[in-house]
Design a protein around this motif. Structure first.
Motif, short mmCIF file in Angstrom:
data_model
loop_
_atom_site.label_atom_id
_atom_site.label_comp_id
_atom_site.label_asym_id
_atom_site.label_seq_id
_atom_site.Cartn_x
_atom_site.Cartn_y
_atom_site.Cartn_z
N LEU A 81 0.78 -1.30 0.00
CA LEU A 81 -0.14 0.07 0.06
C LEU A 81 0.95 1.29 0.09
N ILE A 82 0.62 2.13 -1.05
CA ILE A 82 1.49 3.44 -0.94
C ILE A 82 0.16 4.54 -0.73
N VAL A 83 0.72 5.27 0.04
CA VAL A 83 -0.45 6.40 0.29
C VAL A 83 0.30 7.71 -0.01
N ASN A 84 -0.18 8.66 -0.92
CA ASN A 84 -0.02 10.03 -0.90
C ASN A 84 -0.36 10.84 0.09
N GLU A 85 0.39 11.07 1.06
CA GLU A 85 0.05 11.63 2.23
C GLU A 85 -0.50 13.15 2.26
N ASP A 86 0.01 13.74 1.09
CA ASP A 86 -0.59 15.20 0.82
C ASP A 86 -2.13 15.30 0.68
N VAL A 87 -2.37 14.16 -0.49
CA VAL A 87 -3.66 14.07 -0.94
C VAL A 87 -4.55 13.53 0.28
N PHE A 88 -4.03 12.71 1.02
CA PHE A 88 -4.91 12.06 2.00
C PHE A 88 -5.23 13.03 3.14
N THR A 89 -4.31 14.02 3.54
CA THR A 89 -4.65 14.88 4.43
C THR A 89 -5.74 15.92 4.04
N ALA A 90 -5.22 16.45 2.61
CA ALA A 90 -5.97 17.53 2.08
C ALA A 90 -7.37 17.17 1.53
N THR A 91 -7.72 16.06 1.53
CA THR A 91 -8.97 15.55 1.18
C THR A 91 -9.90 14.94 2.32
N GLY A 92 -9.19 14.81 3.56
CA GLY A 92 -10.02 14.29 4.59
C GLY A 92 -10.15 12.79 4.55
N GLY A 93 -8.96 12.21 4.12
CA GLY A 93 -8.79 10.70 4.39
C GLY A 93 -9.03 10.45 5.73
N ILE A 132 8.88 -1.09 -15.69
CA ILE A 132 7.47 -0.79 -15.61
C ILE A 132 6.88 0.05 -16.61
N VAL A 133 5.79 -0.11 -17.06
CA VAL A 133 5.55 0.63 -18.20
C VAL A 133 3.95 0.83 -17.84
N ASP A 134 3.70 2.44 -18.16
CA ASP A 134 2.18 2.70 -18.16
C ASP A 134 1.94 3.82 -19.43
N ASP A 135 0.75 4.13 -19.45
CA ASP A 135 0.56 5.08 -20.57
C ASP A 135 0.77 6.68 -20.07
N GLY A 136 1.12 6.72 -18.98
CA GLY A 136 1.35 8.19 -18.33
C GLY A 136 1.31 8.26 -16.83
N LEU A 137 1.77 9.42 -16.36
CA LEU A 137 1.71 9.38 -14.92
C LEU A 137 0.82 10.70 -14.62
N ALA A 138 0.14 10.78 -13.37
CA ALA A 138 -0.43 11.98 -13.19
C ALA A 138 0.02 12.16 -11.66
N THR A 139 -0.28 11.39 -10.84
CA THR A 139 0.07 11.54 -9.48
C THR A 139 1.46 10.50 -9.11
N GLY A 140 1.61 9.38 -9.79
CA GLY A 140 2.76 8.55 -9.59
C GLY A 140 2.46 7.49 -8.53
N ALA A 141 1.11 7.63 -8.22
CA ALA A 141 0.84 6.58 -7.02
C ALA A 141 1.08 5.10 -7.36
N THR A 142 0.33 4.66 -8.54
CA THR A 142 0.62 3.34 -9.18
C THR A 142 1.85 2.75 -9.35
N ALA A 143 2.66 4.04 -10.02
CA ALA A 143 3.97 3.29 -10.63
C ALA A 143 4.96 3.33 -9.16
#
Length: 229
Positions: A81-93, A132-143
């Motif tokens: 499990l990888i957590v984007n701490e900034d997003v987690f906090t900012a969105t009330g996770g 590891i290959v994907d079609d693009g990165l937006a936040t990088g969490a999955t990568a």
């Protein structure tokens, strides 16, 4: 910028082949992040004459903002499990919501494993160069989750290969992968889709058909010769 994912994959494959030759990588394994990463990774694997496999990762959306990655979970005996701490906090996770989302996405990962792989054995990255290959990165969490997973499974080197990602994220990802290859890294970036003429959401049926065709061709071919110049 790219006509479709296959074109992006061919362009990425040429750049990646040059980069891997520079660091003397001869026998990589290519791991696609489905579904969107599959057409890109197919072209990369074909160019590198490398085996193609999947790494099953699911984004965990933020509360009220499902397209924003609060984190990601990756398949395995002990799911990462990888957590984007900034997003987690900012969105009330919260921890309870995160645990529920983790459980839900692991169920989807299992569904995809059965649908996409069937009884086909997966390729261990142990002692190998994992691309590891994907079609693009937006936040990088999955990568990041995928890279952490192959490292934990014993990959000798990790490579992240992406057609497009925001410039600041590309620099950040160098902390997580030994080699990062990105074709386009704009400083102004809102989403991956605008960089493709055709960025339709792949269906399960389309993904399975692409994989089966690629694997059938690979199984019928002579053993791989590795990266070619």
């Amino acid at each position: 910028m790219f006509t479709n994912r296959s074109e992006a994959g061919r362009l990425l494959a040429d750049r990646l082949a040059d980069r891997l030759a520079e660091v003397h990588v001869l026998d990589p394994v290519v791991y696609a992040l489905p579904r969107g990463g599959v057409p890109v990774a197919i072209e990369v694997a074909r160019r590198l004459r490398a085996p193609l496999d999947l790494i099953l990762v699911r984004k965990i959306g933020a509360p009220g903002y499902p397209e924003v990655a609060m984190g990601a979970v990756v398949d395995g005996a002990s799911p990462q499990l990888i957590v984007n701490e900034d997003v987690f906090t900012a969105t009330g996770g919260d921890a309870v919501g995160l645990a529920r989302a983790r459980h839900r996405e692991l169920a989807e990962i299992e569904r995809r494993r059965i649908r996409y792989l069937g009884d086909r054995p997966q390729i261990s990255p142990r002692g190998r160069v994992a691309v590891i290959v994907d079609d693009g990165l937006a936040t990088g969490a999955t990568a990041r989750a995928a890279l952490a997973a192959v490292k934990r499974q014993g990959a000798a080197m990790t490579v992240l290969a992406i057609p497009v990602a925001p410039a600041d994220l590309v620099e950040e990802m160098r902390q997580y992968a030994d080699v990062v290859v990105v074709l386009e890294a704009p400083r102004e970036f809102w989403a991956i889709g605008p960089f493709y003429t055709d960025f339709h959401q792949l269906s399960d049926d389309e993904t399975v058909a692409l994989l089966q065709e690629t694997w059938a061709a690979a199984d019928a071919s002579p053993p791989s010769g590795g990266v070619t110049e």
